[in-house]
Design a protein around this motif. Structure first.
Motif, PDB file in Angstrom:
ATOM      1  N   ALA A  38       0.828  -1.208   0.000  1.00 41.52           N
ATOM      2  CA  ALA A  38       0.000   0.000   0.000  1.00 41.52           C
ATOM      3  C   ALA A  38       0.861   1.255   0.000  1.00 41.52           C
ATOM      4  O   ALA A  38       0.572   2.237  -0.699  1.00 41.52           O
ATOM      5  N   MET A  39       1.944   1.233   0.768  1.00 34.63           N
ATOM      6  CA  MET A  39       2.864   2.367   0.785  1.00 34.63           C
ATOM      7  C   MET A  39       3.511   2.570  -0.579  1.00 34.63           C
ATOM      8  O   MET A  39       3.634   3.704  -1.061  1.00 34.63           O
ATOM      9  N   ARG A  41       1.040   4.091  -2.995  1.00 35.64           N
ATOM     10  CA  ARG A  41       0.813   5.511  -2.719  1.00 35.64           C
ATOM     11  C   ARG A  41       1.956   6.372  -3.255  1.00 35.64           C
ATOM     12  O   ARG A  41       1.736   7.409  -3.885  1.00 35.64           O
ATOM     13  N   GLU A  57       1.889   6.569  -7.079  1.00 36.73           N
ATOM     14  CA  GLU A  57       0.821   7.464  -7.539  1.00 36.73           C
ATOM     15  C   GLU A  57       1.219   8.926  -7.383  1.00 36.73           C
ATOM     16  O   GLU A  57       0.820   9.784  -8.178  1.00 36.73           O
ATOM     17  N   ALA A  58       2.039   9.206  -6.352  1.00 38.69           N
ATOM     18  CA  ALA A  58       2.474  10.584  -6.098  1.00 38.69           C
ATOM     19  C   ALA A  58       3.724  10.958  -6.893  1.00 38.69           C
ATOM     20  O   ALA A  58       4.241  12.070  -6.737  1.00 38.69           O
ATOM     21  N   ARG A 107      -2.629   3.136   2.259  1.00 40.65           N
ATOM     22  CA  ARG A 107      -2.830   3.497   0.850  1.00 40.65           C
ATOM     23  C   ARG A 107      -3.254   4.948   0.680  1.00 40.65           C
ATOM     24  O   ARG A 107      -2.823   5.630  -0.260  1.00 40.65           O
ATOM     25  N   ASP A 108      -4.092   5.450   1.610  1.00 43.60           N
ATOM     26  CA  ASP A 108      -4.561   6.836   1.432  1.00 43.60           C
ATOM     27  C   ASP A 108      -3.756   7.849   2.250  1.00 43.60           C
ATOM     28  O   ASP A 108      -4.076   9.040   2.266  1.00 43.60           O
ATOM     29  N   GLY A 109      -2.700   7.374   2.943  1.00 44.08           N
ATOM     30  CA  GLY A 109      -1.820   8.282   3.649  1.00 44.08           C
ATOM     31  C   GLY A 109      -2.322   8.733   5.008  1.00 44.08           C
ATOM     32  O   GLY A 109      -1.784   9.692   5.573  1.00 44.08           O
ATOM     33  N   LEU A 151       3.829   9.650   3.041  1.00 39.58           N
ATOM     34  CA  LEU A 151       3.360   8.369   3.577  1.00 39.58           C
ATOM     35  C   LEU A 151       2.252   8.535   4.603  1.00 39.58           C
ATOM     36  O   LEU A 151       1.393   7.647   4.734  1.00 39.58           O
ATOM     37  N   SER A 152       2.259   9.633   5.349  1.00 39.83           N
ATOM     38  CA  SER A 152       1.322   9.751   6.462  1.00 39.83           C
ATOM     39  C   SER A 152       1.028  11.198   6.805  1.00 39.83           C
ATOM     40  O   SER A 152       1.931  12.041   6.815  1.00 39.83           O
TER      41      SER A 152
END
Length: 297
Positions: free
Chosen positions: A20-21, A24, A27-28, A134-136, A159-160
């Protein structure tokens, strides 16, 4: 508008959380290279733009930051210091994020060994599950020198959005995560017990969980796991073995500190019982299955 240049990141361990990380970051717009023994997960990330590497050493080559997202201390040891391990190629200027839930003394040991070759470690356990990774919105608990955390602030922010800077001492992130996961384990056992009792009393489980979710008995992990369990969904987002391990490590840390509480050992015993009953590879919400069973006379 052209995206800013981002330093390459390597991720060893792209299971539920690491995968998931990686997704993410890809995608960024981050360059990401990945390594895992599960080739299916690696190929899925390759389709999203990740570069595949076959060893931890290859994954650490040419990256600014190596994220280690495996399960336990022996796996971290292998990833860093085993054959074709990352430490064989890591050099000063590269940093390592250690994300597994492991014993604090193991985090300290790994950090000290890497520091001998000029590599800084951020002790960075995670909490929140794959969807939040996944969504941070997962939590990151950071322990490490202020300079290295500041140097990697853009990656950490990607990441968060729930970052907690614990201290400058690697190992304190691990301690914080064990405290959190001990409570998570206690809450989950309590939630499963409550729903099993509700069913035994003839109450509707889903309605009872909805009531609890708006009342004093609510916990995030209880609501999350019991909602799936009531629906019969036991596909593992977090394997039963993880909270068995984490509660065990928390009890070991408590013993080392001379502390004994009333609930931790009882919660750990339930996870151990579930694993022994064949639920080790199920979602930890499968505690409901275990507690639905009548007691053995």
């Amino acid at each position: 508008m052209e995206q800013p240049r981002r330093d390459p990141v390597g991720i060893v361990g792209v299971g539920n959380m690491g995968g998931a990380m990686a997704a993410r970051l890809l995608e960024a717009g981050w360059p990401v290279q990945v390594c895992d023994i599960d080739l299916h997960r690696v190929r899925l990330l390759e389709l999203q733009g990740a570069q595949v590497r076959h060893t931890a050493a290859q994954c650490a080559t040419g990256v600014a930051v190596l994220i280690v997202c495996v399960v336990d201390s022996p796996q971290v040891d292998t990833v860093l210091f085993g054959p074709a391990g990352a430490a064989s190629v890591l050099r000063a200027g590269q940093d390592v994020l250690l994300c597994p839930t492991i014993a604090p003394q193991d985090t300290e040991r790994f950090a000290a060994r890497l520091l001998e070759q000029g590599v800084c470690v951020i002790d960075a356990p995670m909490s929140g599950g794959p969807a939040r990774a996944r969504d941070g919105s997962m939590s990151l608990m950071l322990a490490g020198g202020g300079a290295v955390i500041d140097r990697r602030r853009e990656l950490i922010a990607a990441l968060s959005d729930k970052v907690f800077r614990i201290s400058a001492r690697p190992g304190d992130g691990a301690r914080s995560k064990l405290v959190n996961n001990l409570l998570a384990g206690i809450n989950l056992v309590g939630a499963a017990e409550a729903i099993a009792l509700a069913e035994r009393l003839g109450l509707d489980a889903a309605s009872t969980l909805a009531l609890i979710g708006q009342s004093s008995g609510q916990s995030w992990i209880g609501s999350d796991r019991m909602q799936r369990a009531i629906a019969g969904d036991f596909e593992p987002r977090a394997h039963m073995t993880l909270l068995e391990k984490d509660t065990r490590l928390a009890l070991q840390a408590a013993a080392a500190a001379g502390f004994e509480g009333p609930l931790g050992a009882a919660a750990h015993a339930v996870f151990a019982r579930a694993c022994a009953a064949g639920l080790a590879q199920r979602d930890d919400g499968a505690l409901l299955q275990l507690l639905r069973q009548p007691p053995v006379s």
